[in-house]
Write an enzyme that holds these catalytic residues in place. Structure first.
Site, PDB file in Angstrom:
ATOM      1  N   LYS A   1      30.145  28.569  46.173  1.00 10.23           N
ATOM      2  CA  LYS A   1      28.405  29.900  46.184  1.00 10.23           C
ATOM      3  C   LYS A   1      27.729  29.780  47.304  1.00 10.23           C
ATOM      4  O   LYS A   1      27.433  30.735  47.766  1.00 10.23           O
ATOM      5  CB  LYS A   1      28.739  30.251  44.822  1.00 10.23           C
ATOM      6  CG  LYS A   1      30.206  30.564  43.708  1.00 10.23           C
ATOM      7  CD  LYS A   1      30.806  31.796  44.187  1.00 10.23           C
ATOM      8  CE  LYS A   1      31.793  32.029  43.606  1.00 10.23           C
ATOM      9  NZ  LYS A   1      32.273  33.687  44.095  1.00 10.23           N
TER      10      LYS A   1
ATOM     11  N   TYR B   1      31.879  24.635  42.484  1.00 13.19           N
ATOM     12  CA  TYR B   1      31.340  26.193  42.111  1.00 13.19           C
ATOM     13  C   TYR B   1      30.844  26.252  42.913  1.00 13.19           C
ATOM     14  O   TYR B   1      30.545  27.447  43.680  1.00 13.19           O
ATOM     15  CB  TYR B   1      32.073  26.070  40.474  1.00 13.19           C
ATOM     16  CG  TYR B   1      31.630  27.624  40.745  1.00 13.19           C
ATOM     17  CD1 TYR B   1      32.534  28.630  41.101  1.00 13.19           C
ATOM     18  CD2 TYR B   1      30.122  28.409  39.662  1.00 13.19           C
ATOM     19  CE1 TYR B   1      32.504  30.182  40.526  1.00 13.19           C
ATOM     20  CE2 TYR B   1      30.391  29.602  39.864  1.00 13.19           C
ATOM     21  CZ  TYR B   1      31.366  30.624  40.446  1.00 13.19           C
ATOM     22  OH  TYR B   1      31.141  32.107  39.690  1.00 13.19           O
TER      23      TYR B   1
HETATM   24  N1  NAD Z   1      31.718  36.504  35.062  1.00 12.43           N
HETATM   25  C1  NAD Z   1      30.849  35.837  35.540  1.00 12.43           C
HETATM   26  O1  NAD Z   1      29.996  35.585  34.668  1.00 12.43           O
HETATM   27  C2  NAD Z   1      30.817  35.474  36.883  1.00 12.43           C
HETATM   28  C3  NAD Z   1      29.415  35.241  37.274  1.00 12.43           C
HETATM   29  C4  NAD Z   1      28.807  35.162  38.670  1.00 12.43           C
HETATM   30  C5  NAD Z   1      29.793  35.404  40.272  1.00 12.43           C
HETATM   31  N2  NAD Z   1      30.980  35.898  39.300  1.00 12.43           N
HETATM   32  C6  NAD Z   1      32.107  35.697  40.035  1.00 12.43           C
HETATM   33  O2  NAD Z   1      33.083  36.872  40.445  1.00 12.43           O
HETATM   34  C7  NAD Z   1      34.189  36.587  40.737  1.00 12.43           C
HETATM   35  C8  NAD Z   1      34.985  37.099  39.452  1.00 12.43           C
HETATM   36  O3  NAD Z   1      34.630  36.492  38.694  1.00 12.43           O
HETATM   37  P1  NAD Z   1      36.041  37.429  37.526  1.00 12.43           P
HETATM   38  O4  NAD Z   1      34.916  36.787  36.057  1.00 12.43           O
HETATM   39  O5  NAD Z   1      36.388  38.568  36.612  1.00 12.43           O
HETATM   40  O6  NAD Z   1      36.480  36.006  37.072  1.00 12.43           O
HETATM   41  P2  NAD Z   1      38.635  36.177  37.184  1.00 12.43           P
HETATM   42  O7  NAD Z   1      38.706  34.368  37.010  1.00 12.43           O
HETATM   43  O8  NAD Z   1      38.888  37.366  36.072  1.00 12.43           O
HETATM   44  O9  NAD Z   1      38.884  36.605  38.073  1.00 12.43           O
HETATM   45  C9  NAD Z   1      39.259  36.249  39.253  1.00 12.43           C
HETATM   46  C10 NAD Z   1      40.336  37.156  40.096  1.00 12.43           C
HETATM   47  O10 NAD Z   1      40.384  36.744  41.421  1.00 12.43           O
HETATM   48  C11 NAD Z   1      41.815  36.365  41.117  1.00 12.43           C
HETATM   49  N3  NAD Z   1      42.710  35.145  42.215  1.00 12.43           N
HETATM   50  C12 NAD Z   1      42.160  33.521  41.976  1.00 12.43           C
HETATM   51  N4  NAD Z   1      42.481  32.965  42.901  1.00 12.43           N
HETATM   52  C13 NAD Z   1      43.008  33.742  43.811  1.00 12.43           C
HETATM   53  C14 NAD Z   1      43.745  33.813  45.363  1.00 12.43           C
HETATM   54  N5  NAD Z   1      44.153  32.752  45.435  1.00 12.43           N
HETATM   55  N6  NAD Z   1      43.828  34.579  45.919  1.00 12.43           N
HETATM   56  C15 NAD Z   1      44.130  36.189  45.185  1.00 12.43           C
HETATM   57  N7  NAD Z   1      43.905  36.389  43.969  1.00 12.43           N
HETATM   58  C16 NAD Z   1      43.137  35.097  43.333  1.00 12.43           C
HETATM   59  C17 NAD Z   1      42.452  35.881  40.262  1.00 12.43           C
HETATM   60  O11 NAD Z   1      43.791  36.270  39.609  1.00 12.43           O
HETATM   61  C18 NAD Z   1      41.619  36.817  39.233  1.00 12.43           C
HETATM   62  O12 NAD Z   1      41.840  38.400  39.478  1.00 12.43           O
HETATM   63  C19 NAD Z   1      34.752  35.192  41.073  1.00 12.43           C
HETATM   64  O13 NAD Z   1      34.737  35.109  42.563  1.00 12.43           O
HETATM   65  C20 NAD Z   1      33.881  35.352  40.290  1.00 12.43           C
HETATM   66  O14 NAD Z   1      32.843  33.708  40.804  1.00 12.43           O
HETATM   67  C21 NAD Z   1      31.889  35.920  38.309  1.00 12.43           C
END
Ligand code: NAD
Length: 252
Positions: free
Chosen positions: A163, A159
């Site tokens: 990133k 992961y």
């Molecule tokens: N929540 C956090 O703390 C955090 C921190 C840093 C970065 N992020 C990044 O932010 C983004 C969203 O995170 P989140 O917390 O909302 O997570 P989440 O898992 O709720 O959201 C991910 C979304 O992507 C969709 N998805 C997964 N694989 C897919 C694919 N192959 N094609 C299309 N859609 C797909 C999922 O269905 C989901 O709706 C991610 O890239 C994550 O790495 C999150």
């Protein structure tokens, strides 16, 4: 719908069926954008669209697997056919919440490949697919990376590496796309409370709070200012940058 900063701009948010992507889609619609809510989970995407329409905004859902070239090309082509333009792409979809954290020597080759296909290849495929529809008028590509790249957060090497790759991709694309009036930037959120992150870490609500300069848990809304800045003409002369939004846990 009071703000019109992005009036009529066609904006794609990948992974907008829930979590941060849903918050991003709602905020972009509230700023006047027409939003494509793209996700591999169509029911989640439909839920986001319903919320946007209830707010008086304009949005459509689309099924999308960012790791599949044909799916990505189809999505971009359908958006262009419907609205004749693509102005903003938010590469938010990622494998995040479902990850089982483990030492790097226990990550399997297939886990590595699957995650890289979604988190790193996906943003490149999506950028490549929207480029033909952005190159005439310019646009903005916003990649959602993670502050874990700066902390080297343990137990999910694939992961963190994905990133970091997104930050490299942001810089390389920015260099190449500048000639077409397309800017490419990234947002690196810290640990933000979403359904996914709450499942990932025990005592998530307090996780990392004391390490921040601003000592409170991070919410999705904390990212909206950065998102709108990169989406709107306010950032017309800003490209290739990664903005860490984490309450001052990492200094970049
Ligand atoms: N929540 C956090 O703390 C955090 C921190 C840093 C970065 N992020 C990044 O932010 C983004 C969203 O995170 P989140 O917390 O909302 O997570 P989440 O898992 O709720 O959201 C991910 C979304 O992507 C969709 N998805 C997964 N694989 C897919 C694919 N192959 N094609 C299309 N859609 C797909 C999922 O269905 C989901 O709706 C991610 O890239 C994550 O790495 C999150």
């Amino acid at each position: 719908m009071s703000e019109t900063k992005l009036n009529g701009q066609v904006t794609i948010v990948t992974g907008a069926g829930g979590g941060l992507g849903r918050s991003f889609a709602l905020a972009l619609a509230a700023a006047g954008a027409r939003v494509v809510v793209a996700d591999c989970k169509l029911d989640g995407a439909a839920g986001t669209v319903e919320q946007i329409i209830a707010q008086g905004g304009e949005a459509i859902e689309m099924e999308l697997d960012v790791a599949e070239e044909a799916s990505v090309e189809r999505m971009a082509g359908s958006v262009a056919q419907r609205w004749g333009r693509i102005d903003v792409l938010v590469n938010n979809a990622g494998i995040y919440g479902g990850i089982t954290r483990k030492p790097f020597f226990e990550i399997t080759s297939s886990e590595w490949d699957e995650l890289m296909a979604v988190n790193l290849k996906g943003p490149w495929l999506c950028a490549r697919a929207v480029f033909p529809f952005m190159r005439e008028r310019g646009g903005s590509i916003i990649n959602i990376t993670s502050a874990t790249f700066y902390s080297g957060s343990p137990l999910w090497a694939h992961y963190v590496a994905s990133k970091g790759g997104v930050i490299g991709l942001t810089r390389a694309l920015a260099r190449e796309a500048g000639d077409y009036g397309i800017r490419v930037n990234a947002i690196a959120p810290g640990f933000t409370l979403t359904e996914a992150s709450l499942q990932l870490i025990e005592e998530a609500a307090q996780y990392g709070v004391n390490r921040g300069a601003i000592k409170r848990a991070q919410q999705a809304d904390d990212l909206i200012g950065a998102l709108l800045f990169f989406a709107a003409p306010d950032s017309d002369f800003v490209t290739g940058q990664t903005l860490v939004v984490d309450g001052g846990r990492q200094f970049n």
